[in-house]
Design a protein around this motif. Structure first.
Motif, PDB file in Angstrom:
ATOM      1  N   SER A   1      -8.521   7.789   7.310  1.00 29.90           N
ATOM      2  CA  SER A   1      -9.099   6.497   7.688  1.00 29.90           C
ATOM      3  C   SER A   1      -8.857   6.143   9.149  1.00 29.90           C
ATOM      4  CB  SER A   1      -8.529   5.396   6.799  1.00 29.90           C
ATOM      5  OG  SER A   1      -7.149   5.247   7.000  1.00 29.90           O
TER       6      SER A   1
ATOM      7  N   ASP B   1       0.829  -1.212   0.000  1.00 31.87           N
ATOM      8  CA  ASP B   1       0.000   0.000   0.000  1.00 31.87           C
ATOM      9  C   ASP B   1       0.861   1.258   0.000  1.00 31.87           C
ATOM     10  OD1 ASP B   1      -2.271  -1.568   0.014  1.00 31.87           O
ATOM     11  OD2 ASP B   1      -2.684  -1.286   2.159  1.00 31.87           O
TER      12      ASP B   1
ATOM     13  N   TYR C   1      -6.488  10.062   2.075  1.00 26.92           N
ATOM     14  CA  TYR C   1      -7.669   9.215   2.188  1.00 26.92           C
ATOM     15  C   TYR C   1      -7.344   7.887   2.871  1.00 26.92           C
ATOM     16  CZ  TYR C   1     -11.659   6.347   0.906  1.00 26.92           C
ATOM     17  OH  TYR C   1     -12.745   5.503   0.965  1.00 26.92           O
ATOM     18  N   ASN C   2      -6.239   7.260   2.469  1.00 31.82           N
ATOM     19  CA  ASN C   2      -5.915   5.929   2.950  1.00 31.82           C
ATOM     20  C   ASN C   2      -5.131   5.870   4.267  1.00 31.82           C
ATOM     21  OD1 ASN C   2      -6.941   4.003   0.902  1.00 31.82           O
ATOM     22  ND2 ASN C   2      -5.764   5.327  -0.427  1.00 31.82           N
TER      23      ASN C   2
ATOM     24  N   CYS D   1       1.105   4.062  -2.924  1.00 32.39           N
ATOM     25  CA  CYS D   1       0.787   5.449  -2.570  1.00 32.39           C
ATOM     26  C   CYS D   1       1.929   6.386  -2.960  1.00 32.39           C
ATOM     27  CB  CYS D   1       0.500   5.533  -1.079  1.00 32.39           C
ATOM     28  SG  CYS D   1      -0.064   7.143  -0.546  1.00 32.39           S
TER      29      CYS D   1
ATOM     30  N   HIS E   1      -4.729  10.509  -2.384  1.00 38.44           N
ATOM     31  CA  HIS E   1      -4.719   9.068  -2.102  1.00 38.44           C
ATOM     32  C   HIS E   1      -4.113   8.795  -0.724  1.00 38.44           C
ATOM     33  CE1 HIS E   1      -4.598   4.802  -3.134  1.00 38.44           C
ATOM     34  NE2 HIS E   1      -3.341   4.766  -2.747  1.00 38.44           N
ATOM     35  N   TYR E   2      -3.003   9.447  -0.435  1.00 39.82           N
ATOM     36  CA  TYR E   2      -2.346   9.292   0.873  1.00 39.82           C
ATOM     37  C   TYR E   2      -3.268   9.739   2.004  1.00 39.82           C
ATOM     38  CZ  TYR E   2       0.632  10.460   4.838  1.00 39.82           C
ATOM     39  OH  TYR E   2       1.153  10.577   6.097  1.00 39.82           O
TER      40      TYR E   2
END
Length: 60
Positions: A59, A27, A54-55, A31, A51-52
């Protein structure tokens, strides 16, 4: 990228890393690759790090 995957495979084959850790590393590699690709293409920083954020940030 292929060299990283090979290194991860070597760690796994020697039982030095768990499946969960492999997934986490994968992951992170995805990323970081996404961020670099976007920045090199001239994307705004906020977009490149979406993306970073969000993940890995949002989260939690």
């Amino acid at each position: 990228m292929e060299k990283i995957k090979q290194s991860i495979w070597e760690l796994r084959s020697n039982n030095l890393i768990s499946d969960e850790q492999i997934e986490t590393l994968s992951d992170w590699v995805d990323c970081i690759s996404y961020i670099i690709m976007n920045l090199l293409e001239g994307a705004p920083e906020k977009e490149a790090f979406e993306h970073y954020n969000y993940n890995f940030i949002d989260s939690k």
